[in-house]
Design an enzyme around this catalytic site. Structure first.
Site, PDB file in Angstrom:
ATOM      1  N   GLU A   1       0.800  -1.232   0.000  1.00 16.36           N
ATOM      2  CA  GLU A   1       0.000   0.000   0.000  1.00 16.36           C
ATOM      3  C   GLU A   1       0.834   1.283   0.000  1.00 16.36           C
ATOM      4  O   GLU A   1       0.793   2.067   0.955  1.00 16.36           O
ATOM      5  CB  GLU A   1      -0.951   0.019   1.204  1.00 16.36           C
TER       6      GLU A   1
ATOM      7  N   GLU B   1      -5.118  -8.648   1.151  1.00 12.62           N
ATOM      8  CA  GLU B   1      -5.752  -8.308   2.432  1.00 12.62           C
ATOM      9  C   GLU B   1      -7.227  -8.059   2.224  1.00 12.62           C
ATOM     10  O   GLU B   1      -7.631  -7.368   1.272  1.00 12.62           O
ATOM     11  CB  GLU B   1      -5.184  -7.007   3.042  1.00 12.62           C
TER      12      GLU B   1
HETATM   13  C1  FCB Z   1      -4.231  -1.985   5.672  1.00 14.52           C
HETATM   14  C2  FCB Z   1      -2.828  -2.299   6.142  1.00 14.52           C
HETATM   15  C3  FCB Z   1      -2.777  -3.338   7.243  1.00 14.52           C
HETATM   16  C4  FCB Z   1      -3.905  -3.162   8.239  1.00 14.52           C
HETATM   17  C5  FCB Z   1      -5.220  -3.071   7.523  1.00 14.52           C
HETATM   18  C6  FCB Z   1      -6.411  -2.955   8.436  1.00 14.52           C
HETATM   19  O1  FCB Z   1      -4.261  -0.706   5.143  1.00 14.52           O
HETATM   20  O2  FCB Z   1      -2.047  -2.760   5.064  1.00 14.52           O
HETATM   21  O3  FCB Z   1      -1.518  -3.273   7.849  1.00 14.52           O
HETATM   22  O4  FCB Z   1      -3.667  -2.081   9.035  1.00 14.52           O
HETATM   23  O5  FCB Z   1      -5.214  -1.969   6.647  1.00 14.52           O
END
Ligand code: FCB
Length: 452
Positions: free
Chosen positions: A167, A362
């Site tokens: 990210e 994620e």
């Molecule tokens: C993302 C991050 C991760 C975590 C999630 C909830 O932006 O990559 O580390 O904090 O959000």
């Protein structure tokens, strides 16, 4: 009733974490300080003054944690490497004891049949590099590539899938524009320079690792699922187009198409000038990759409104665009729950950048730890259905990593938000599988979802 669904054979089922959020052991075995150590110690920056000093103590408890992963049936585990453990000064000599930890971790994963997926940078920049300009300094990109090569040299024989950055939008805009994340600067020009140097770091590292023989290389982005408040309103549709260019295409295009979109170029020039962008950078950044990691949590609704101040410091260049507050069911983070946003996002990537295989690196939700875990199960179930929809419409999605395996240090929210499918009692470090962990085990075992 919703019917059961089956995923393609070989679909990767995993869970994800990040070094600073779980490891603790902040001073062990020669680890240097990171920007998150400094930031979390700065009064008022992190909820209740929490830090990652101890976190889940995963650095010492990894064998048991891997046991729990095996118990849940994870096929794959995405974790990040702490740059300050490997190079305490950010550049210069390697600290072998730092590499030893990941060596042990990778071996222990393989012993339980779990495939390691490495993220080389999940936000914990060595503090000595921040002191030399951090991501606003061009050299940071080369130092990242050096560090990446050192890690690959040690683990490349046992790790198949490598991603460079997690990210970079957050590193640049939360870190340098709004300052709600480390290193906490509030300077939009710095954020746009950071974007470029993060992209350059990615490209240089891909070059290094490819030359060293890496087969599967990628990056994880957090594209925003930008939607017009009213799809029949031309100003709203235009607003969504602009935000998509400034927050998503500013990363996708240089990596996958070799150039910044014009909207981003104009903003960069206006705020930061173009002096930091060198002629050969575009080619370096566009080094071919094998996989695009996508992190998705919530949609963003925007509307075209003359006179609106825009999306605040995280979104420079969006004056005249209103970012609507989240509505409907929300998670404990206050994030809107909308699985269809993920399907739309995946279809858009597939249409605009055909051929790039995607991994959901994620997805998950924070909910309080009291009571049954139905909200989390329903969130993940809904989003897996959304992924399945995208796959059935032809999008090449290879796998899904649930965020997160353990409750952990949620950045500026400290330990107050719990994303884990495994509960962590921070007083005793006791782990307890939540209902969602048991549920996820059955999803993995049947390679799909039951009737609902
Ligand atoms: C993302 C991050 C991760 C975590 C999630 C909830 O932006 O990559 O580390 O904090 O959000």
């Amino acid at each position: 009733m919703t019917v059961g669904l089956r995923f393609p054979d070989g679909f990767v089922w995993g869970a994800a974490t990040a070094a600073y959020q779980i490891e603790g052991a902040a001073r062990d075995d020669g680890r240097g300080p990171s920007i998150w150590d400094t930031f979390s110690r700065t009064p008022g920056k992190v909820f209740a003054g929490h830090t990652g000093d101890v976190a889940c103590d995963h650095y010492h408890r990894y064998p048991d944690d891997i046991g729990l992963m095996a118990d849940v049936g994870l096929r794959s585990y995405r974790f990040s490497i702490s740059w300050p453990r490997i190079k305490p000064d950010g550049t210069g000599p390697v600290n072998p004891r730092g590499l030893d930890f990941y060596d042990r971790l990778v071996d222990a994963l393989h012993e339980r049949g779990i495939d390691p997926v490495v993220t080389l940078y999940h936000w914990d920049l060595p503090q000595p590099l921040e002191d030399r300009g951090g991501w606003t300094a061009r050299e940071t990109a080369s130092w990242f590539a050096e560090y990446a090569a050192a890690v690959y040299q040690r683990l490349g024989d046992r790790v198949r899938v490598w991603t460079t950055l997690n990210e970079p939008w957050c590193s640049a805009f939360l870190g340098y524009a709004s300052g709600i994340h480390a290193p906490g600067h509030q300077d939009p020009a710095a954020a746009l320079k950071a974007v470029h140097h993060l992209l350059l770091a990615h490209g240089l590292a891909v070059g290094e690792l490819r030359a060293a023989g890496a087969q599967t290389l990628g990056i994880t982005l957090n594209p925003s699922a930008v939607r017009p408040a009213d799809p029949d309103n031309a100003a709203d549709v235009e607003a969504a187009r602009v935000v998509h260019a400034l927050s998503n295409r500013i990363f996708y295009d240089p990596i996958l198409a070799g150039t910044y979109p014009p909207e981003a170029m104009e903003l960069i020039e206006a705020l930061a000038g173009l002096g930091h962008i060198h002629d050969q950078d575009a080619k370096t950044i566009a080094a071919p990759i094998d996989l695009l990691g996508v992190n998705y949590y919530a949609p963003t609704y925007v509307a075209g409104r003359k006179g609106s101040p825009g999306g605040g410091p995280n979104n420079p260049g969006t004056e005249g665009i209103e970012f609507l507050p989240p509505t409907g069911p929300l998670t404990d983070m206050g994030w809107q729950i909308e699985p269809a946003g993920l399907t739309g996002l995946l279809e858009q990537i597939h249409a605009d950048y055909p051929g790039i295989p995607i991994m959901i690196t994620e997805n998950g939700a924070a909910f309080p730890h009291t009571g049954p875990d139905h909200d989390r199960i329903s969130y993940v179930d809904g989003h897996l259905r959304a992924v399945h929809d995208a796959i059935s419409r032809g999008v090449d999605v290879r796998g899904y990593f649930l965020w997160s395996f353990l409750d952990n240090f949620e950045w500026a929210e400290g330990y107050a938000k719990r994303f884990g499918i495994v509960h962590v009692d921070y007083q005793t470090q006791r782990r307890t599988l939540k209902e969602s962990a048991h549920w996820y085990r059955s999803v993995i075992a049947r390679n799909g979802l039951e009737d609902r």
